[in-house]
Write a protein that holds these residues in place. Structure first.
Motif, PDB file in Angstrom:
ATOM      1  N   ASP A 128     195.891 -74.019 -20.883  1.00 49.61           N
ATOM      2  CA  ASP A 128     196.658 -74.749 -21.904  1.00 49.61           C
ATOM      3  C   ASP A 128     197.592 -75.789 -21.285  1.00 49.61           C
ATOM      4  O   ASP A 128     198.009 -75.691 -20.140  1.00 49.61           O
ATOM      5  N   ASN A 129     197.942 -76.761 -22.070  1.00 50.38           N
ATOM      6  CA  ASN A 129     198.902 -77.823 -21.759  1.00 50.38           C
ATOM      7  C   ASN A 129     198.401 -78.804 -20.696  1.00 50.38           C
ATOM      8  O   ASN A 129     198.402 -80.004 -20.922  1.00 50.38           O
ATOM      9  N   PHE A 130     197.990 -78.312 -19.538  1.00 50.30           N
ATOM     10  CA  PHE A 130     197.563 -79.242 -18.494  1.00 50.30           C
ATOM     11  C   PHE A 130     196.113 -79.020 -18.066  1.00 50.30           C
ATOM     12  O   PHE A 130     195.725 -79.399 -16.956  1.00 50.30           O
ATOM     13  N   ILE A 132     192.182 -79.732 -17.752  1.00 50.61           N
ATOM     14  CA  ILE A 132     191.472 -81.016 -17.628  1.00 50.61           C
ATOM     15  C   ILE A 132     190.673 -81.318 -18.894  1.00 50.61           C
ATOM     16  O   ILE A 132     190.608 -82.472 -19.338  1.00 50.61           O
ATOM     17  N   LEU A 133     190.063 -80.305 -19.503  1.00 51.18           N
ATOM     18  CA  LEU A 133     189.247 -80.532 -20.700  1.00 51.18           C
ATOM     19  C   LEU A 133     190.093 -81.077 -21.846  1.00 51.18           C
ATOM     20  O   LEU A 133     189.702 -82.049 -22.511  1.00 51.18           O
ATOM     21  N   ASN A 134     191.234 -80.461 -22.102  1.00 50.64           N
ATOM     22  CA  ASN A 134     192.102 -80.951 -23.178  1.00 50.64           C
ATOM     23  C   ASN A 134     192.609 -82.359 -22.887  1.00 50.64           C
ATOM     24  O   ASN A 134     192.773 -83.176 -23.800  1.00 50.64           O
ATOM     25  N   GLU A 135     192.885 -82.661 -21.624  1.00 54.58           N
ATOM     26  CA  GLU A 135     193.344 -83.999 -21.271  1.00 54.58           C
ATOM     27  C   GLU A 135     192.248 -85.031 -21.548  1.00 54.58           C
ATOM     28  O   GLU A 135     192.519 -86.125 -22.071  1.00 54.58           O
ATOM     29  N   LEU A 136     190.997 -84.682 -21.221  1.00 53.28           N
ATOM     30  CA  LEU A 136     189.882 -85.596 -21.488  1.00 53.28           C
ATOM     31  C   LEU A 136     189.685 -85.786 -22.992  1.00 53.28           C
ATOM     32  O   LEU A 136     189.427 -86.908 -23.455  1.00 53.28           O
ATOM     33  N   LEU A 137     189.792 -84.675 -23.746  1.00 54.03           N
ATOM     34  CA  LEU A 137     189.652 -84.781 -25.208  1.00 54.03           C
ATOM     35  C   LEU A 137     190.773 -85.615 -25.811  1.00 54.03           C
ATOM     36  O   LEU A 137     190.560 -86.371 -26.766  1.00 54.03           O
ATOM     37  N   HIS A 144     195.385 -84.750 -30.474  1.00 55.96           N
ATOM     38  CA  HIS A 144     196.664 -85.462 -30.487  1.00 55.96           C
ATOM     39  C   HIS A 144     197.502 -85.114 -29.268  1.00 55.96           C
ATOM     40  O   HIS A 144     198.265 -85.938 -28.769  1.00 55.96           O
ATOM     41  N   SER A 145     197.390 -83.858 -28.810  1.00 51.14           N
ATOM     42  CA  SER A 145     198.156 -83.423 -27.643  1.00 51.14           C
ATOM     43  C   SER A 145     197.326 -82.409 -26.862  1.00 51.14           C
ATOM     44  O   SER A 145     196.378 -81.814 -27.399  1.00 51.14           O
ATOM     45  N   THR A 146     197.690 -82.199 -25.612  1.00 52.49           N
ATOM     46  CA  THR A 146     196.890 -81.318 -24.745  1.00 52.49           C
ATOM     47  C   THR A 146     197.052 -79.834 -25.082  1.00 52.49           C
ATOM     48  O   THR A 146     196.286 -79.016 -24.582  1.00 52.49           O
ATOM     49  N   ASP A 147     198.046 -79.493 -25.888  1.00 54.34           N
ATOM     50  CA  ASP A 147     198.209 -78.078 -26.268  1.00 54.34           C
ATOM     51  C   ASP A 147     197.663 -77.778 -27.661  1.00 54.34           C
ATOM     52  O   ASP A 147     197.951 -76.733 -28.225  1.00 54.34           O
TER      53      ASP A 147
END
Length: 296
Positions: A128-130, A132-137, A144-147
């Motif tokens: 969560d938060n940092f 890599i997958l969420n950052e790419l999305l 809207h945010s990485t979390d």
């Protein structure tokens, strides 16, 4: 003394039989018998016979029931996705023929990665938060945010998230097995079906998959058993959390043995687990493979 063929065969089998008896049969018998005792976690401690008490405790435990259900769901997710992706890639490789040699080599690389390494890698991807997958999305505008998506800390999706590294690791194994099976599908049968105008879905489900049935049975049984005993890859990512949402039977037995200090109950759970796996494997063999069914 004259050495007959029977005695010669027994002499050849004897070393392997002794090895299996000493290092497989005896430990397994000891493990199963421990399930009938209340055992002190201290080495050399007392053992008290309790009959089926540990088995009753295991079946009545909400933790055991939940872990069994999660093991079934985890195995179903992993095997279903691996088989679907593996079959698609195997058909693609078969269609490409010799031109797929380089792609087949590259596709096999995940098999060389240790499960612990894969678990750490995917933990960095999904954390969560940092992650890599969420950052790419987020950069693609999908989040809207990485979390926004808590892959490993949301109990509703955590079991699916920890299955991703397993799928990534061993889809190539299913592909390899199915691709080898496709090489034995008679080409003249496929060609005759195409000349008769058979569409691809009909060709796949009426001809190719039935001919691959023994290969599919082996692939599903091997991967099903392997996925059901997943341990290290889940332990690395979530340690069974959050809220026990990724605690499978392997992790529960490990905790019962090491954290709760109850070898007898852990052995009873393991025995039930073993019997369950044997039953599932037998059902899979007779339902999918159906040995001897083609001669009927």
């Amino acid at each position: 003394m004259r050495l007959t063929d029977r005695r010669f065969a027994l002499a050849l089998i004897a070393p392997a039989a002794l090895f299996l008896a000493a290092f497989v049969a005896w430990p397994l018998l000891r493990f199963v018998s421990n399930g009938f005792y209340q055992i002190s976690p201290i080495a050399g401690g007392p053992r008290r016979f309790v009959g089926f008490g540990n088995f009753a405790t295991a079946f009545g435990s909400a933790a055991f029931q939940g872990a069994a259900l999660r093991t079934i769901v985890y195995t179903a997710i992993v095997v279903a996705l691996e088989f679907t992706f593996g079959l698609a890639v195997a058909l693609l490789f078969a269609a490409l023929g010799s031109r797929s040699a380089v792609f087949r080599t590259v596709f096999m690389y995940p098999l060389m990665v240790a499960p612990v390494v894969a678990g750490i890698l995917w933990r960095f991807l999904l954390i969560d938060n940092f992650g890599i997958l969420n950052e790419l999305l987020r950069r693609a505008g999908l989040l809207h945010s990485t979390d926004q998506i808590s892959w490993l800390s949301n109990p509703k999706i955590a079991l699916f998230s920890v299955a991703l590294p397993d799928i990534w690791l061993t889809t190539s194994f299913i592909t390899l097995v199915l691709f080898a099976g496709l090489q034995n599908v008679p080409g003249d049968v496929i060609e005759a079906a195409r000349i008769d105008g058979v569409r691809f879905p009909t060709l796949l489900f009426r001809i190719i998959l039935p001919l691959l049935r023994p290969v599919i049975a082996v692939a599903l049984i091997v991967r099903g058993i392997d996925a059901a005993r997943a341990f290290d890859i889940i332990l690395i990512q979530t340690s069974g959390g959050p809220q026990d949402s990724t605690t499978t039977l392997s992790l529960l037995i490990y905790r019962t043995m090491t954290r709760n200090g109850d070898p007898g109950l852990a052995s009873a759970m393991g025995t039930v687990y073993l019997i369950g796996m044997l039953v599932v494997a037998a059902v899979a063999i007779f339902a999918i493979w159906r040995p001897g069914g083609d001669q009927a």
